[in-house]
Design a protein around this motif. Structure first.
Motif, PDB file in Angstrom:
ATOM      1  N   THR A  77      26.235 -23.255  49.776  1.00 60.30           N
ATOM      2  CA  THR A  77      25.667 -24.598  49.795  1.00 60.30           C
ATOM      3  C   THR A  77      25.556 -24.294  51.654  1.00 60.30           C
ATOM      4  O   THR A  77      27.082 -24.012  51.951  1.00 60.30           O
ATOM      5  N   ALA A  78      25.266 -24.279  52.810  1.00 60.78           N
ATOM      6  CA  ALA A  78      25.156 -24.318  53.891  1.00 60.78           C
ATOM      7  C   ALA A  78      25.365 -25.943  54.029  1.00 60.78           C
ATOM      8  O   ALA A  78      24.501 -26.655  54.210  1.00 60.78           O
ATOM      9  N   TYR A  79      25.743 -25.976  55.906  1.00 61.09           N
ATOM     10  CA  TYR A  79      25.884 -27.040  56.262  1.00 61.09           C
ATOM     11  C   TYR A  79      25.641 -26.847  57.930  1.00 61.09           C
ATOM     12  O   TYR A  79      25.858 -26.262  59.137  1.00 61.09           O
ATOM     13  N   LEU A  80      25.243 -28.112  58.145  1.00 66.57           N
ATOM     14  CA  LEU A  80      25.112 -28.143  59.838  1.00 66.57           C
ATOM     15  C   LEU A  80      25.344 -29.675  60.671  1.00 66.57           C
ATOM     16  O   LEU A  80      24.874 -30.538  60.140  1.00 66.57           O
ATOM     17  N   GLN A  81      26.789 -28.998  60.794  1.00 68.08           N
ATOM     18  CA  GLN A  81      27.242 -30.707  61.323  1.00 68.08           C
ATOM     19  C   GLN A  81      26.970 -31.081  62.787  1.00 68.08           C
ATOM     20  O   GLN A  81      27.195 -30.048  63.682  1.00 68.08           O
ATOM     21  N   MET A  82      25.645 -32.149  63.082  1.00 72.88           N
ATOM     22  CA  MET A  82      25.272 -32.350  64.307  1.00 72.88           C
ATOM     23  C   MET A  82      26.409 -33.424  64.807  1.00 72.88           C
ATOM     24  O   MET A  82      26.350 -34.795  64.247  1.00 72.88           O
ATOM     25  N   ASN A  83      26.550 -33.365  66.472  1.00 76.44           N
ATOM     26  CA  ASN A  83      27.448 -34.525  66.339  1.00 76.44           C
ATOM     27  C   ASN A  83      26.751 -34.248  67.898  1.00 76.44           C
ATOM     28  O   ASN A  83      25.547 -34.110  68.578  1.00 76.44           O
ATOM     29  N   SER A  84      26.969 -36.494  68.185  1.00 76.46           N
ATOM     30  CA  SER A  84      26.650 -36.574  70.098  1.00 76.46           C
ATOM     31  C   SER A  84      24.602 -36.292  69.811  1.00 76.46           C
ATOM     32  O   SER A  84      24.648 -35.453  70.953  1.00 76.46           O
ATOM     33  N   LEU A  85      24.205 -36.756  68.801  1.00 72.71           N
ATOM     34  CA  LEU A  85      22.862 -36.110  69.067  1.00 72.71           C
ATOM     35  C   LEU A  85      22.130 -37.122  69.829  1.00 72.71           C
ATOM     36  O   LEU A  85      22.143 -37.999  70.318  1.00 72.71           O
ATOM     37  N   LYS A  86      21.486 -36.032  70.298  1.00 71.99           N
ATOM     38  CA  LYS A  86      19.906 -36.472  72.097  1.00 71.99           C
ATOM     39  C   LYS A  86      18.680 -36.809  71.280  1.00 71.99           C
ATOM     40  O   LYS A  86      18.084 -36.181  70.233  1.00 71.99           O
ATOM     41  N   PRO A  87      18.065 -37.457  71.607  1.00 71.37           N
ATOM     42  CA  PRO A  87      16.332 -37.554  71.755  1.00 71.37           C
ATOM     43  C   PRO A  87      16.009 -36.530  71.516  1.00 71.37           C
ATOM     44  O   PRO A  87      15.448 -36.383  70.799  1.00 71.37           O
TER      45      PRO A  87
END
Length: 123
Positions: A77-87
């Protein structure tokens, strides 16, 4: 080889999401993984990539410092942690496998693709 991406959704600007990608089936040895995204009317663009051991990680300038790619080889499994998301992060996100120990920023250098998961960020 099959890839199953999940974790997308509708969030507000500033929120976080974590995408997952499970790899099943047979690969020929160690492989790199990547995340790409495609917004409506735009070409697929590179987001992040990681080598087999996790010691080499690449990021697009637009996500550097906000997104983090990781993997758990025991879980395939691979993950993509996405923070401070923008439009402007709104897109369909795709995970991919490259039959190589070296990651790449080029989508044409990946061998297998998942079906994509939608991420929508509202302002």
């Amino acid at each position: 080889v099959q890839l199953q991406a999940s974790g997308g959704g509708l969030v507000q600007a500033g929120d976080s999401l974590t995408l997952s990608c499970v790899v099943s089936g047979r690969t020929y040895g160690n492989y790199a993984m990547g995340w790409f995204r495609q917004a409506p009317g735009k070409e697929r663009e590179f987001v992040a990539a990681i080598n087999w051991g996790g010691g080499s990680r690449y990021y697009a300038d637009s996500v550097k410092g906000r997104f983090a790619i990781s993997r758990d080889n025991a879980k395939s499994t691979a993950y993509l942690q996405m923070n401070s998301l923008k439009p402007e992060d709104t897109a369909v996100y795709y995970c991919s496998v490259r039959e190589s120990i070296v990651p790449s920023r080029r989508p044409d250098e990946y061998d297998y693709w998942g079906q994509g998961t939608q991420v929508t960020v509202s302002s």
